[in-house]
Scaffold this active site. Structure first.
Site, short mmCIF file in Angstrom:
data_model
loop_
_atom_site.label_atom_id
_atom_site.label_comp_id
_atom_site.label_asym_id
_atom_site.label_seq_id
_atom_site.Cartn_x
_atom_site.Cartn_y
_atom_site.Cartn_z
CG ASP A 1 19.54 108.67 43.57
OD1 ASP A 1 20.25 109.61 43.21
OD2 ASP A 1 18.48 108.81 44.19
N GLY A 2 20.00 104.64 41.49
CA GLY A 2 20.61 103.34 41.25
C GLY A 2 21.14 103.21 39.84
CD GLU B 1 34.91 94.97 27.40
OE1 GLU B 1 34.57 95.53 28.48
OE2 GLU B 1 36.09 94.94 27.00
NE ARG C 1 45.59 84.86 18.56
CZ ARG C 1 46.77 84.69 19.12
NH1 ARG C 1 46.95 83.75 20.02
NH2 ARG C 1 47.79 85.44 18.77
#
Lengths: 598, 598
Positions: free
Chosen positions: A85-86, A339, A448
């Site tokens: 379940d976790g 991600e 970038r």
């Protein structure tokens, strides 16, 4: 449960191993560890990771079959995963399960231990959702086992689960945790801790044994003969597969040769030599050179990956089609805006092998991936994380998109190489070491913004691969070391040139990978940073505390200690203290007064 | 879009602000920032965070209403949140949405901009799931707006969404990204970047303007008079609410007085004084003392929180019932096994205020929470993260459960106070500073294992609150400083006592919070760590590079540089180098030879 299976089916564990569980150096540690215990295929423990990595394994199997054995599905094996379940509450499993549905991964079976109990309580107050309906919404097929003691039903459902229907399969198995204990069965207390001698006796009695039964009554040669027949059945199944495979090899010798080369070979680094790295002074963002590397290595097939919806701006886009149900040979992977699942899936692809899987996003969003990055480092998987937009120079998108602490915090992960090349030449150089290190995960941090291609000589590539090297040296001696990474190396050189005009002789050490440099031999390290050279300034556009290790207490660190702001990248870099004057001032202070320990 | 609304509805933004968007110091940064632009209620940008924090806001509203205004629902306001496809792909939104369904948060409306486009592509290949069915599976109600230009339908559906039905509501709005641009509408290119002059002209024309229309044609007093009538309607609605509230105050003076005290007051720290901290030498895990603190502060009502299914072992359990649809006044929160959503929900509760929300899990799983912790730090929210099991001394559960890099990596987050008290006395002391700092998020790192209560004097509590202080001092001078945190402080004292027997005079500096100590004034810092005291050893059971800042280049760092193993906590601590001999050897080396810069 896994260790018991490995014992009963003859995978090499002994009763002594089971008795030693959770003790130091045992083969049965507290959570299963891959490469440590035969039969353990992934290190697990952090919830949800296994679900997402199983999706990666299924993608890898399907992709490999499509690339090499179209027309035969014997390589497209079924991946079986167990979840509690976790696991299904964790977001990483949700992300991966949604993607698995979109990809129609019908070679994936997820068996859900539906016991309705977690450590704190039953799940009614926190997890009242209809899990089956959720998985159907993802595009999965849902099968049911209502009674976990009904072996015939289990076998029938698992056989049905392995059928290829175009959808991944969730098998919901209703179980009672701690059964058949009357005292602990169906309660959170069954999750951990012992039952105590009395309740163990009661359980034994309910199973038809004496409450004080010796181990030899419970496990004996007759029982083992029965359970270990599984090995024989497995060997027969493996022989069947081998026959099918041999037939395929005979029928498809070219495909088989390609497949064997893929399986046995290594990633060919030679395409790296053809990457154009430009001329000194050319402005080229390191993400762009990296994009050229990924394109060039695509033919090797070993490199396979994609992006969490940022393939364009992280420059990992390659020609071709995305991996999908219709195109399982697809050249790249669209992970969606997921991600965390991306990172766990990359681990699954690496565990399946022999790929060097890669995935990309902006560096700041590496935070979403940390649990999976950690696990990849722990497992020694050669995953390549491409993280672009690696400083506040991201600019206009503002502080939520500007990494400040991520470079330093990724460096804290043991076994993860954090590589931040200074220019195009260093980008191609570090890839050679990355390709040669298939057991090391790498976070490749790229700019970038444009950075100038720096002057190089014959030692530049070797230096970058050593993790740290002298990238610029004053002609008149060495009073001072300026240590920098990535986009700050050109700033350091600019500062060194200005200092030379003042009569101060500096050397600039580019340190694209602190981990590699730390592992270099002492003589080499001391040739780059002689112990006598105590005047040092470290420069990096991120949190700086860890740089005092290299700058020393006579040194200074030019770093960014708070979050950024929205504005042009150049403005924000200046505002946060990464600029020529800051470096020059620090250099002059270090030479004049030293810098007291705080 | 938000900035345009804030301009058109008269929230204070001007046309100049809009024109300055994404420029330095503008009121219109690249992503909205709370406490920076009036009308922005949360800093957003990292996808999925807003969905989960909205769940926290709805929980806070409901809980406040239940605590103070039972019988009147005027405090239980509706929380409206907007999400895109990306937000709904992120695991954190899945976790929070599942919990919202279990909690029956019918004061929450999530409006989904269903445009089927993300940056890389349309969502068919990555997000083909049936989002509506998934949300129904979570227990949500799903409403539809089929045409985003149908204002009457929008109003009718949003009014219906605000009705209280026992379920949270997802409003799925079919939109076309970039509409009405013929060139970019419905394409990924509409996500970012400009449309160009020509296409802007075409869009203007399609809207009935001249393609070269001036701004003054598009925005003029007549238009503003129309749009800013929203403020008048808002003021009238607020006056209605105020009347209802005044009526409630008149009818329920005691409840109103309690509510006003809750809203206006601060958390009362006086219960801390009654916490039993034991006698020197008593073995008490710091998590246990912390549990006593949380119980003692419960009456203040300001402290509200819970656990991601580890309330027992993290010792945050309090008496009462969990928060639920049936018990909205519930004393604690069960987040389920959803660490990431827990963190984002805590931010939502803090943004709603005036709580000091707390949430607990094991330190190693702080990795799951990093994006939300970062955002809380960026927003300056007084969230308290209770992280227990704070070193490899976790033991048997093995490396997946043993933090090694988390202490250091949390310290890299700007604005986050990382607090690791050494013993029961320090635990209660640091809480006083935490309560007095409602704008600072805190990661409170606590031991699983017992640690001895240390000798204290009148300055101990003040010292702990200063972030660093002399916890033990040799009677015969000071040759050496041993700097330690948390469970390693008792080890440092043990080492100092052994060194004193050798004739070496040490002082032990406990540094429960590096951030606080760094902010202390220089005189104080130098009284604790005099610059002349260059023989220093820092000791912490985690990655150590950042400690060189404090140990200096003449010093050493006793730390853990690789992952742990499964075994008893004491064995693993020793195996990974945290033991008396390691500290003594480092101390002797530092005094004998110094330690060269690497």
């Amino acid at each position: 449960m896994l260790y018991l299976q490995l014992y009963f089916t003859g995978y090499g564990l002994t009763l002594e191993d089971l008795a030693a569980s959770r003790s130091l150096k045992s083969k049965t540690p507290g959570h299963p560890e891959v490469h440590h215990t035969v039969g353990v295929e992934m290190s697990t423990g952090p919830l949800g990771q296994g679900v997402a990595s199983a999706v990666g394994m299924a993608m890898a199997a399907r992709h490999e079959a499509a690339l090499f054995a179209a027309g035969s599905d014997h390589l497209d094996h079924t991946v079986w995963a167990l979840a509690g379940d976790g696991c299904l509450q964790e977001g990483v499993s949700s992300e991966a399960s949604s993607l698995a549905g979109s990809l129609g991964l019908d070679n994936l079976v997820l068996i859900w231990d539906d016991n309705g109990i977690t450590i704190d309580a039953d799940t009614s107050g926190t997890f009242s959702e209809d899990v089956r309906a959720r998985y159907r919404a993802y595009g999965w097929r849902v099968l049911e086992i209502d009674d976990a003691t009904d072996l015939a039903a289990i076998e029938a459902v698992l056989r049905a689960a392995a059928e290829r229907t175009g959808q991944p399969t969730l098998v919901a198995v209703k179980t009672v945790i701690g059964a058949p204990s009357a005292k602990f069965g169906g309660t959170p207390a069954a999750h951990s801790g012992g039952f105590g001698k009395e309740e163990v006796g009661a359980v034994l009695e309910s199973l038809g044994y004496s409450p004080t039964a010796e181990l030899s009554e419970l496990v004996n040669d007759e029982i083992l003969a029965h359970t270990r027949a599984a090995s024989e059945r497995g060997a027969a199944l493996h022989a069947d597969w081998q026959r099918e495979h041999s037939a395929w090899e005979a029928e498809q010798p070219e495909a088989a040769a390609r497949w064997n080369a893929f399986r046995d070979g290594a990633t060919d680094p030679s395409p790296l030599e053809a990457i154009a790295t430009g001329s000194p002074g050319d402005p080229v963002a390191t993400r762009k050179t990296n994009g050229a590397v990924i394109k060039a290595l695509q033919e090797s097939l070993r490199l396979w990956g994609g992006s969490a919806d940022l393939s364009g701006s992280t420059n990992v886009a390659v020609d071709g089609k995305p991996f999908s149900a219709g195109d399982p040979g697809g050249e790249f992977i669209r992970f969606g805006i997921r991600e965390h699942a991306m990172a766990a899936i990359l681990s699954g692809i690496a565990l399946h092998g022999p790929w060097r899987p890669f995935g990309s996003t902006y560096l700041v969003f590496s935070d979403y991936m940390r649990p999976s990055i950690r696990l990849a480092a722990l497992m020694g998987l050669g995953v390549i994380y491409v993280f672009t937009h690696d400083s506040v120079a991201v600019g206009e998108d503002g502080p939520t998109h500007q990494p400040v602490e991520q470079i330093a915090s990724l460096r804290t992960v043991p076994g993860l190489d954090v590589v931040r090349p200074a220019d195009a030449v260093e980008v191609t150089a570090v890839w050679q070491r990355i390709l040669a290190s298939p057991q090391r995960p790498v976070a490749l941090l790229l700019s970038r913004q444009d950075v100038p291609v720096l002057e190089s000589d014959g030692d530049t590539a070797d230096g970058a691969r050593a993790g740290g090297f002298v990238r610029w040296q004053s002609g008149v001696g060495t009073d001072l070391a300026l240590i920098a990474t990535g986009s700050e190396v050109s700033l350091a050189i600019e500062a060194a040139q200005a200092l030379e005009a003042e009569g101060i002789a500096a050397r600039v050490v580019s340190m694209p990978c602190v981990e590699w440099f730390s592992e270099a031999d002492r003589d080499y390290r001391e040739s780059v940073l002689p112990p006598s050279l105590t005047a040092r300034v470290a420069i990096e556009a991120g949190r700086g505390d860890a740089w005092y290790r290299w700058a020393g207490s006579s040194g200074e660190v030019v770093s960014i200690e708070e979050f950024g702001e929205s504005g042009s990248g150049a403005e924000v870099m200046r505002l946060r203290g990464i600029h020529l004057d800051a470096v020059l001032d620090a250099a002059r202070r270090v030479l004049r007064t030293g810098h007291p320990v705080p």
